[in-house]
Motif scaffolding. Structure first.
Motif, PDB file in Angstrom:
ATOM      1  N   ALA A  12      47.335  45.078  44.235  1.00 31.59           N
ATOM      2  CA  ALA A  12      46.747  43.738  44.196  1.00 31.59           C
ATOM      3  C   ALA A  12      46.685  43.206  42.760  1.00 31.59           C
ATOM      4  N   ALA A  13      46.391  44.081  41.816  1.00 35.96           N
ATOM      5  CA  ALA A  13      46.332  43.651  40.413  1.00 35.96           C
ATOM      6  C   ALA A  13      47.721  43.265  39.910  1.00 35.96           C
ATOM      7  N   ALA A  15      50.158  42.128  41.808  1.00 36.61           N
ATOM      8  CA  ALA A  15      50.448  40.846  42.463  1.00 36.61           C
ATOM      9  C   ALA A  15      49.727  39.703  41.745  1.00 36.61           C
ATOM     10  N   SER A  16      48.505  39.946  41.317  1.00 34.51           N
ATOM     11  CA  SER A  16      47.747  38.911  40.593  1.00 34.51           C
ATOM     12  C   SER A  16      48.421  38.551  39.270  1.00 34.51           C
ATOM     13  N   LEU A  17      48.954  39.551  38.593  1.00 32.61           N
ATOM     14  CA  LEU A  17      49.661  39.283  37.333  1.00 32.61           C
ATOM     15  C   LEU A  17      50.853  38.355  37.577  1.00 32.61           C
ATOM     16  N   VAL A  19      51.203  36.153  40.069  1.00 36.60           N
ATOM     17  CA  VAL A  19      50.670  34.829  40.405  1.00 36.60           C
ATOM     18  C   VAL A  19      50.197  34.102  39.153  1.00 36.60           C
ATOM     19  N   GLU A  20      49.652  34.854  38.199  1.00 36.17           N
ATOM     20  CA  GLU A  20      49.118  34.269  36.958  1.00 36.17           C
ATOM     21  C   GLU A  20      50.184  34.088  35.880  1.00 36.17           C
ATOM     22  N   ASP A  22      51.822  36.290  34.273  1.00 35.53           N
ATOM     23  CA  ASP A  22      51.593  37.262  33.208  1.00 35.53           C
ATOM     24  C   ASP A  22      52.804  38.189  33.126  1.00 35.53           C
ATOM     25  N   TRP A  25      53.557  41.801  34.382  1.00 36.55           N
ATOM     26  CA  TRP A  25      53.907  42.076  35.773  1.00 36.55           C
ATOM     27  C   TRP A  25      55.211  42.855  35.881  1.00 36.55           C
ATOM     28  N   PRO A  71      50.456  35.530  48.140  1.00 35.32           N
ATOM     29  CA  PRO A  71      49.800  36.763  48.580  1.00 35.32           C
ATOM     30  C   PRO A  71      49.190  36.649  49.978  1.00 35.32           C
ATOM     31  N   ASP A  72      48.812  35.437  50.386  1.00 34.46           N
ATOM     32  CA  ASP A  72      48.207  35.264  51.708  1.00 34.46           C
ATOM     33  C   ASP A  72      49.245  35.371  52.831  1.00 34.46           C
TER      34      ASP A  72
END
Length: 191
Positions: A12-13, A15-17, A19-20, A22, A25, A71-72
């Motif tokens: 999840a972290a 994936a967040s990178l 999306v952000e 970053d 990733w 992610p959803d």
């Protein structure tokens, strides 16, 4: 059950990178999922090196198309495998085009027999040597010498990145030179 982690970083972290936007990733995702992506491509293509190229293309495409990841709608590995399926299909299409290019080159060689027996023999030797190269190298060199395309044109026609086209051309030429040198050494060694 805890979320999978790699070096303390969860899926999840990672994936967040993405999306952000970053850049951290890419190395994290590559370390985590490149074996999965490579295995998929290798099974579909049957060629380890070609699968390596596809896997690299997947991660580059994922980074470039990161705005399309939701992610959803699914997990990051599933999204990467979707990209891998498309890139693998592209590689299979390119393989078909390579075979057609080689067949066209063989047809040209047959047509050129009217130029004289020496020229026909040269073309047959070149066609035989090309046939011994890995498929991607064979396609790039056939398009270069028989279709008279530049490396930029080959990249556009095949969908391969320009750097990949250049690498395959370089490796193919090196292999041809090594075989020619070995053959020359064998012939001159018997004289």
């Amino acid at each position: 059950m805890a979320a999978p982690t790699q070096g303390g970083v969860s899926d999840a972290a990672i994936a967040s990178l993405l999306v952000e936007d970053d850049e951290r990733w890419l190395p994290l995702a590559h370390r985590r999922w490149s074996p999965l992506v490579h295995a998929h491509a290798c099974r579909a293509l049957g060629d380890w090196r070609e699968a390596e190229d596809v896997a690299q293309q997947v991660f580059v495409a994922a980074w470039r198309g990161r705005s399309g990841f939701r992610p959803d709608r699914g997990t990051l590995p599933a999204w990467l495998l979707g990209i891998a399926r498309r890139k693998t299909a592209d590689a299979l299409s390119a393989r078909t085009r390579r075979r057609q290019a080689v067949a066209g080159a063989a047809a040209l060689a047959a047509r050129d027999t009217a130029e004289g027996p020496e020229r026909a023999v040269e073309r047959l030797v070149v066609a035989r040597e090309l046939s011994l190269l890995p498929p991607v190298q064979r396609e790039v060199l056939a398009l270069t010498y028989y279709a008279d395309l530049t490396q930029v044109q080959i990249a556009a026609r095949t969908g391969m990145p320009l750097g990949t086209v250049k690498s395959h051309a370089r490796r193919g030429m090196r292999s041809l030179r090594q075989r020619a040198a070995a053959a020359t050494g064998e012939v001159s060694g018997h004289a």
